[in-house]
Design an enzyme around this catalytic site. Sequence first.
Site, PDB file in Angstrom:
ATOM      1  NE  ARG A 107      -1.241  -1.563   3.687  1.00 27.16           N
ATOM      2  CZ  ARG A 107      -1.330  -1.599   5.007  1.00 27.16           C
ATOM      3  NH1 ARG A 107      -2.477  -1.333   5.607  1.00 27.16           N
ATOM      4  NH2 ARG A 107      -0.280  -1.891   5.757  1.00 27.16           N
ATOM      5  CB  CYS A 154      -4.299  -0.330  -7.300  1.00 23.61           C
ATOM      6  SG  CYS A 154      -2.500  -0.291  -7.400  1.00 23.61           S
TER       7      CYS A 154
END
Length: 464
Positions: free
Chosen positions: A172, A293
């Site tokens: 992340r 994403c």
Amino acid sequence: MKGFDVGVVGTGYVGLVTGTCLSHLGHRVVCVDKDEERVRELESGRIPFYEPGLEDLVSRSVREERLSFAGPGSLAGLTGEADVLFIAVDTPQGEDGSADLSSVAAVARDIGRALSESETPSSKKRPLVVVNKSTVPVGSGDYVSMLIRDGLEEAGGGEANFLVASNPEFLREGSALYDSFFPDRIVAGADSREALDTLRALYEPVIEQGFPTELDPRPKVAVPFVTTDLVSAEMIKYAANAFLATKVSFTNEVANLCELVGADVSEVAYGIGLDERIGSRFLSAGIGWGGSCFPKDVAALRAVAREYDYEPFLLDATVAVNERQLKRVIAKLQRELHTLKGKRVALLGLSFKPNTDDLREAPSLKIARALNSLGARAVGYDPVAGKKAMELAANLKVVFDPYEALRGAHAAVVVTEWEEFRTLDLKKVSDLMEEPKVLVDGRNVLDPTLALQAGLFYRGFGRG
Ligand SMILES: NC(=O)c1ccc[n+]([C@@H]2O[C@H](COP(=O)([O-])OP(=O)(O)OC[C@H]3O[C@@H](n4cnc5c(N)ncnc54)[C@H](O)[C@@H]3O)[C@@H](O)[C@H]2O)c1
């Protein structure tokens, strides 16, 4: 540890973090990018994006001569030396929603040509393991193999001594180093045992948690190393992101119902999240997901479904709910301000999430566009993404202090849940703003009672 010789193609959020972390584990890593300016920046110690802790780790690995950078044209040498070559280039959304594989394809062909031209030292026991770390649709492993062979042939042939594996990335942005050293799992997909064994050996220190780091706050527990065939590994990545996006959209659906019936979604989320089958994370209501994403990966999975003439109802709804959340921000502003023409609206937070400067598919930019088209003036502040936003969004006035953004604003929207917004001086905010002082808390991070006491007209998401 003897360590591997590793090449990483692409020095973006994923490639640079991967290369740096592998070098920290004791491997010798060369990170390659086609962008010469980026390579020059990296060589002079500058990181082209914001990622906490990365600059220090890069400079340490460079100093200890375990990490270096190279520009275009360096693949031939690298392919000869490397044991493992990662492809970590961008796979943006194509016009029809499917993943645009042109960068991956270019690299695969280059690897083929390089294999033809390079000489492998006789000390190397090979094959070269080419690892897809970019997020690519199911079947891309075979596609990459085909293109490497094409490149090899184009360059005059030679021994096709390579294997292709998939090793999807789950880091992340904002906690990328932590996620790389302490992942929930490592997924490796290949149709060859040898490629899987190489990947296991490469990640051994992470799997066994036996590497030097001061980042280590947890007891040492072995990290699951999940091995699959190529296509299942590729599917795991898409399914993971689609599931997380769906979880957020589900929460937003519940939040919208909470608004209708007078319930509080935070309490509902807490109540359901304690059920281990559900889990408490990714149950935050608000503006919804964006970023580099989720949007493109959900779109790519829907595109894969269409290829097989399969209607992905659930994924379609996940996207539809998310798109509606952005409209709800505008609707909340319109309900309180009536017309948006001539109104000043402060956007607090511009990056798509906290602790990154990434603005790809950032909700802030979409909100700014919508406000602009309705005649309002959007003024944005972000702790790190301000400069990038200035370059990207002509319809957004960017300032570098949150209170400056709020000065004279008729409304404010918390778009990104940066920590500093939780501790805003709400009395000062209220003093700076113009009537009707609407505060749309797009991430439900502020205390509604305190906001009301400060004289602000608070509107959260799903909070009764
Ligand atoms: N950013 C994330 O949080 C994240 C997380 C997991 C997976 N991923 C996936 O990882 C991949 C990379 O994402 P990113 O965010 O790091 O991308 P990015 O756009 O930040 O970086 C891509 C880099 O690749 C370089 N590049 C492109 N073509 C090249 C070529 N032919 N030769 C050499 N270099 C080349 C570009 O110059 C750029 O520096 C994508 O498939 C993405 O979906 C990203």
